[in-house]
Write a protein that holds these residues in place. Structure first.
Motif, PDB file in Angstrom:
ATOM      1  N   SER A  41       4.778  11.570  14.644  1.00  0.00           N
ATOM      2  CA  SER A  41       4.242  12.614  13.761  1.00  0.00           C
ATOM      3  C   SER A  41       4.643  12.410  12.301  1.00  0.00           C
ATOM      4  CB  SER A  41       4.706  14.011  14.233  1.00  0.00           C
ATOM      5  OG  SER A  41       4.196  14.291  15.518  1.00  0.00           O
ATOM      6  N   GLU A  42       4.958  11.170  11.937  1.00  0.00           N
ATOM      7  CA  GLU A  42       5.351  10.860  10.569  1.00  0.00           C
ATOM      8  C   GLU A  42       4.206  10.161   9.839  1.00  0.00           C
ATOM      9  OE1 GLU A  42       8.061  11.660   8.995  1.00  0.00           O
ATOM     10  OE2 GLU A  42       9.193  12.524  10.673  1.00  0.00           O
ATOM     11  N   TRP A  43       4.156  10.370   8.529  1.00  0.00           N
ATOM     12  CA  TRP A  43       3.197   9.676   7.687  1.00  0.00           C
ATOM     13  C   TRP A  43       3.838   8.431   7.098  1.00  0.00           C
ATOM     14  CZ3 TRP A  43      -1.907  10.791   6.922  1.00  0.00           C
ATOM     15  CH2 TRP A  43      -2.360  12.011   7.417  1.00  0.00           C
ATOM     16  N   GLN A  44       3.033   7.377   6.977  1.00  0.00           N
ATOM     17  CA  GLN A  44       3.441   6.182   6.250  1.00  0.00           C
ATOM     18  C   GLN A  44       2.458   5.970   5.093  1.00  0.00           C
ATOM     19  OE1 GLN A  44       3.656   3.095   9.373  1.00  0.00           O
ATOM     20  NE2 GLN A  44       5.837   2.963   8.893  1.00  0.00           N
ATOM     21  N   TYR A  45       2.967   5.324   4.020  1.00  0.00           N
ATOM     22  CA  TYR A  45       2.172   5.182   2.807  1.00  0.00           C
ATOM     23  C   TYR A  45       2.195   3.731   2.323  1.00  0.00           C
ATOM     24  CZ  TYR A  45       2.741  10.210   2.991  1.00  0.00           C
ATOM     25  OH  TYR A  45       2.736  11.515   3.410  1.00  0.00           O
ATOM     26  N   TYR A  46       1.000   3.241   1.972  1.00  0.00           N
ATOM     27  CA  TYR A  46       0.885   1.897   1.410  1.00  0.00           C
ATOM     28  C   TYR A  46       0.918   2.036  -0.102  1.00  0.00           C
ATOM     29  CZ  TYR A  46      -0.506  -2.992   1.129  1.00  0.00           C
ATOM     30  OH  TYR A  46      -0.525  -4.348   0.893  1.00  0.00           O
ATOM     31  N   VAL A  47       1.930   1.435  -0.736  1.00  0.00           N
ATOM     32  CA  VAL A  47       2.163   1.670  -2.155  1.00  0.00           C
ATOM     33  C   VAL A  47       2.031   0.375  -2.955  1.00  0.00           C
ATOM     34  CG1 VAL A  47       3.674   3.630  -1.688  1.00  0.00           C
ATOM     35  CG2 VAL A  47       4.670   1.349  -1.972  1.00  0.00           C
ATOM     36  N   HIS A  48       1.590   0.548  -4.194  1.00  0.00           N
ATOM     37  CA  HIS A  48       1.561  -0.538  -5.175  1.00  0.00           C
ATOM     38  C   HIS A  48       2.526  -0.187  -6.293  1.00  0.00           C
ATOM     39  CE1 HIS A  48       0.362  -3.470  -8.103  1.00  0.00           C
ATOM     40  NE2 HIS A  48      -0.035  -2.532  -8.948  1.00  0.00           N
ATOM     41  N   TYR A  49       3.541  -1.043  -6.519  1.00  0.00           N
ATOM     42  CA  TYR A  49       4.500  -0.837  -7.603  1.00  0.00           C
ATOM     43  C   TYR A  49       3.833  -1.244  -8.916  1.00  0.00           C
ATOM     44  CZ  TYR A  49       7.738  -0.532  -3.688  1.00  0.00           C
ATOM     45  OH  TYR A  49       8.363  -0.161  -2.521  1.00  0.00           O
ATOM     46  N   LEU A  50       3.770  -0.310  -9.847  1.00  0.00           N
ATOM     47  CA  LEU A  50       2.954  -0.501 -11.038  1.00  0.00           C
ATOM     48  C   LEU A  50       3.406  -1.676 -11.891  1.00  0.00           C
ATOM     49  CD1 LEU A  50       2.391   3.209 -12.130  1.00  0.00           C
ATOM     50  CD2 LEU A  50       1.067   1.801 -10.543  1.00  0.00           C
ATOM     51  N   SER A  51       4.682  -2.033 -11.826  1.00  0.00           N
ATOM     52  CA  SER A  51       5.195  -3.120 -12.657  1.00  0.00           C
ATOM     53  C   SER A  51       5.162  -4.476 -11.973  1.00  0.00           C
ATOM     54  CB  SER A  51       6.647  -2.817 -13.075  1.00  0.00           C
ATOM     55  OG  SER A  51       6.713  -1.652 -13.851  1.00  0.00           O
ATOM     56  N   PHE A  52       4.772  -4.499 -10.687  1.00  0.00           N
ATOM     57  CA  PHE A  52       4.860  -5.734  -9.912  1.00  0.00           C
ATOM     58  C   PHE A  52       3.475  -6.238  -9.535  1.00  0.00           C
ATOM     59  CE2 PHE A  52       9.136  -4.188  -7.943  1.00  0.00           C
ATOM     60  CZ  PHE A  52       9.735  -4.285  -9.185  1.00  0.00           C
ATOM     61  N   ASN A  53       3.424  -7.521  -9.168  1.00  0.00           N
ATOM     62  CA  ASN A  53       2.212  -8.130  -8.648  1.00  0.00           C
ATOM     63  C   ASN A  53       1.822  -7.466  -7.323  1.00  0.00           C
ATOM     64  OD1 ASN A  53       0.851 -10.326  -6.831  1.00  0.00           O
ATOM     65  ND2 ASN A  53       0.626 -11.117  -8.904  1.00  0.00           N
ATOM     66  N   ARG A  54       0.544  -7.503  -6.987  1.00  0.00           N
ATOM     67  CA  ARG A  54       0.052  -6.890  -5.739  1.00  0.00           C
ATOM     68  C   ARG A  54       0.718  -7.433  -4.493  1.00  0.00           C
ATOM     69  NH1 ARG A  54      -5.373  -6.057  -3.691  1.00  0.00           N
ATOM     70  NH2 ARG A  54      -5.677  -8.292  -3.898  1.00  0.00           N
ATOM     71  N   ARG A  55       1.282  -8.632  -4.583  1.00  0.00           N
ATOM     72  CA  ARG A  55       1.901  -9.202  -3.390  1.00  0.00           C
ATOM     73  C   ARG A  55       3.144  -8.428  -2.960  1.00  0.00           C
ATOM     74  NH1 ARG A  55       3.158 -12.546  -7.574  1.00  0.00           N
ATOM     75  NH2 ARG A  55       5.332 -13.088  -7.947  1.00  0.00           N
ATOM     76  N   MET A  56       3.660  -7.551  -3.837  1.00  0.00           N
ATOM     77  CA  MET A  56       4.816  -6.735  -3.488  1.00  0.00           C
ATOM     78  C   MET A  56       4.420  -5.423  -2.806  1.00  0.00           C
ATOM     79  SD  MET A  56       7.170  -8.702  -4.493  1.00  0.00           S
ATOM     80  CE  MET A  56       7.446 -10.062  -5.638  1.00  0.00           C
ATOM     81  N   ASP A  57       3.122  -5.141  -2.672  1.00  0.00           N
ATOM     82  CA  ASP A  57       2.669  -3.914  -2.016  1.00  0.00           C
ATOM     83  C   ASP A  57       3.190  -3.860  -0.586  1.00  0.00           C
ATOM     84  OD1 ASP A  57       1.306  -3.756  -4.375  1.00  0.00           O
ATOM     85  OD2 ASP A  57      -0.703  -3.773  -3.495  1.00  0.00           O
ATOM     86  N   GLU A  58       3.466  -2.640  -0.094  1.00  0.00           N
ATOM     87  CA  GLU A  58       4.027  -2.531   1.261  1.00  0.00           C
ATOM     88  C   GLU A  58       3.852  -1.123   1.810  1.00  0.00           C
ATOM     89  OE1 GLU A  58       8.260  -3.131   1.255  1.00  0.00           O
ATOM     90  OE2 GLU A  58       8.564  -1.883  -0.530  1.00  0.00           O
ATOM     91  N   TRP A  59       4.030  -0.984   3.143  1.00  0.00           N
ATOM     92  CA  TRP A  59       4.066   0.307   3.809  1.00  0.00           C
ATOM     93  C   TRP A  59       5.488   0.849   3.750  1.00  0.00           C
ATOM     94  CZ3 TRP A  59      -0.062   3.027   5.251  1.00  0.00           C
ATOM     95  CH2 TRP A  59      -1.270   2.361   5.484  1.00  0.00           C
ATOM     96  N   VAL A  60       5.629   2.130   3.400  1.00  0.00           N
ATOM     97  CA  VAL A  60       6.944   2.757   3.336  1.00  0.00           C
ATOM     98  C   VAL A  60       6.874   4.137   3.974  1.00  0.00           C
ATOM     99  CG1 VAL A  60       7.575   1.516   1.234  1.00  0.00           C
ATOM    100  CG2 VAL A  60       6.551   3.793   1.059  1.00  0.00           C
ATOM    101  N   GLY A  61       8.040   4.628   4.404  1.00  0.00           N
ATOM    102  CA  GLY A  61       8.149   5.984   4.915  1.00  0.00           C
ATOM    103  C   GLY A  61       8.492   6.964   3.817  1.00  0.00           C
ATOM    104  N   ILE A  62       8.383   8.258   4.114  1.00  0.00           N
ATOM    105  CA  ILE A  62       8.606   9.291   3.108  1.00  0.00           C
ATOM    106  C   ILE A  62      10.031   9.260   2.567  1.00  0.00           C
ATOM    107  CG2 ILE A  62       9.260  11.036   4.814  1.00  0.00           C
ATOM    108  CD1 ILE A  62       7.131  11.565   1.620  1.00  0.00           C
ATOM    109  N   GLU A  63      10.978   8.736   3.374  1.00  0.00           N
ATOM    110  CA  GLU A  63      12.374   8.711   2.944  1.00  0.00           C
ATOM    111  C   GLU A  63      12.621   7.785   1.766  1.00  0.00           C
ATOM    112  OE1 GLU A  63      11.834   5.347   5.758  1.00  0.00           O
ATOM    113  OE2 GLU A  63      11.257   7.479   5.753  1.00  0.00           O
ATOM    114  N   ARG A  64      11.665   6.909   1.470  1.00  0.00           N
ATOM    115  CA  ARG A  64      11.829   5.964   0.360  1.00  0.00           C
ATOM    116  C   ARG A  64      11.453   6.569  -0.992  1.00  0.00           C
ATOM    117  NH1 ARG A  64      10.849   0.547   2.312  1.00  0.00           N
ATOM    118  NH2 ARG A  64      10.534  -0.097   0.142  1.00  0.00           N
ATOM    119  N   PHE A  65      10.824   7.753  -0.983  1.00  0.00           N
ATOM    120  CA  PHE A  65      10.334   8.332  -2.234  1.00  0.00           C
ATOM    121  C   PHE A  65      11.330   9.303  -2.840  1.00  0.00           C
ATOM    122  CE2 PHE A  65       6.297   7.454   0.054  1.00  0.00           C
ATOM    123  CZ  PHE A  65       5.716   6.608  -0.867  1.00  0.00           C
TER     124      PHE A  65
END
Length: 400
Positions: A41-65
């Motif tokens: 019952s948890e949400w995961q989010y695919y994020v793009h770090y604005l300062s980094f290349n797209r290759r650093m994009d990843e899935w993260v859990g809410i605890e990372r925000f």
């Protein structure tokens, strides 16, 4: 940073907020996609770090925000420093294919915005992937893909790969002809008309690390060259380059990739050197397929500059652009653009002259070179136009 509650309203796609990255620092990111895990019952989010290349994009859990630091724009959150950004730029040694026009680029990024494979295991290495690659639907959202390093068959489970290697794969090197062997380095030429599946799988593998690569299944117009390090276990692929069978523009290289686990060891320069040795055998000037990415241009300019400066340091008297071209098999346009970029062309007495500064010699000629050597005498290869049947592989030796 506060610890978020496990029950929360799902974050909206497009929102921007701080996220804890692998260096334990918080960086501003944008939520690109989200998914709900029914089991937890948890949400995961695919994020793009604005300062980094797209290759650093990843899935993260809410605890990372840091949920208290949402922004509608960049804000004044953590910003990447010049040195950190350079570190990420320099870590990307896979030379991507040409830049796309703005409309095509937007369409490409929309279609490939979420990585479908997070990691690969090949040989003794595991590595994070950088970009989306169009694998069959049954491999969608496969966290780790397991590869046979010899024939590039791939599997969703490690035990499936182990069974395949144990019972079915008897090969210990890529298919095709071994055309070069020097020390531990070997190069295999693979004809895509004969080994279509291998070449298609190689393109799928490469797309995981090349953002703008567009060749997936139309492999037949190309020849592929697998670069391997050899030991008593077999030939282990470290990268490859491809070239058109027939190129009206005399392109001698279409796509080039060094796998991330083998980068910063000079294999990119090694592959460029091999591509020019093939051009010399064909008695044609060579140049990489256009347009070049920024990183590809940097790699080639460094190679062109090094080879030309090595000649200029030893040469006595005058030398023309055409003579440099005849000696290197570089196109005159590439020679001129490189000399201009390095500010080596000077205008004296009504004519242009090449001025080689001690600084340039130190930077390009005297620097430590970690790339494997290329002895042209070790290349056993005949141009396809000279082979019997106009393309049948009659030269080169079968791998030992």
């Amino acid at each position: 940073m506060g610890v978020p509650s496990t029950s929360h309203k799902p974050l909206e796609i497009g929102c921007k907020l701080l996220c804890r990255w692998r260096d334990e620092q918080y960086w501003m990111c944008e939520v690109i996609e989200r998914r709900h895990n029914l089991e937890t019952s948890e949400w995961q989010y695919y994020v793009h770090y604005l300062s980094f290349n797209r290759r650093m994009d990843e899935w993260v859990g809410i605890e990372r925000f840091d949920l208290g630091a949402q922004e509608t724009s960049g804000g004044d959150g953590k910003k990447v420093t010049r040195n950190i950004k350079r570190k990420f730029d320099e870590s990307h040694h896979a030379e991507e294919e040409g830049e796309l026009d703005p409309v095509t680029l937007r369409e490409h990024e929309e279609a490939t915005k979420v990585k479908n494979i997070n990691r690969i295991a090949i040989g003794k290495y595991e590595m994070n992937t950088w970009y989306f690659s169009p694998f069959p639907k049954e491999y969608a959202n496969c966290d780790t893909l397991y590869w046979c390093e010899y024939d590039l068959a791939y599997f969703a489970r490690r035990e499936h790969l182990e069974r395949y290697v144990r019972t079915r794969c008897k090969r210990r090197h890529p298919p095709g002809d071994e055309i070069f062997r020097q020390g531990e380095m070997a190069v295999y030429e693979i004809d895509s008309r004969v080994e279509r599946v291998f070449c298609e799988n190689l393109c799928l593998l490469a797309k995981l690390f090349l953002d703008h690569k567009t060749l997936y299944f139309d492999v037949q117009p190309f020849l592929f060259y697998a670069i391997c390090t050899c030991d008593d276990q077999g030939a282990h692929i470290v990268g490859y380059f491809s070239k058109e069978r027939v190129s009206a523009e005399d392109y001698n290289l279409a796509c080039i990739l060094t796998l991330p686990c083998y980068q910063r060891r000079g294999y990119g320069k090694f592959m460029i050197s091999i591509s020019y040795e093939l051009s010399k055998r064909e008695k044609k000037l060579g140049t990489p397929e256009r347009p070049l990415s920024d990183l590809g241009l940097v790699s080639y300019r460094s190679y062109w500059a090094t080879k030309m400066l090595e000649i200029l340091c030893k040469h006595k008297g005058t030398i023309s652009i055409q003579e440099l071209s005849d000696m290197t098999f570089f196109r005159p346009e590439d020679i001129i653009s490189t000399l201009q970029a390095l500010d080596l062309l000077k205008y004296f007495g009504g004519q242009h002259s090449i001025y080689v500064s001690p600084k340039m010699v130190e930077q390009y000629v005297n620097k430590k070179d970690n790339s494997p050597p290329v002895d042209p005498a070790r290349l056993q290869w005949t141009p396809h136009s000279e082979r019997r049947g106009n393309g049948a592989m009659t030269e080169g030796r079968k791998p030992s």
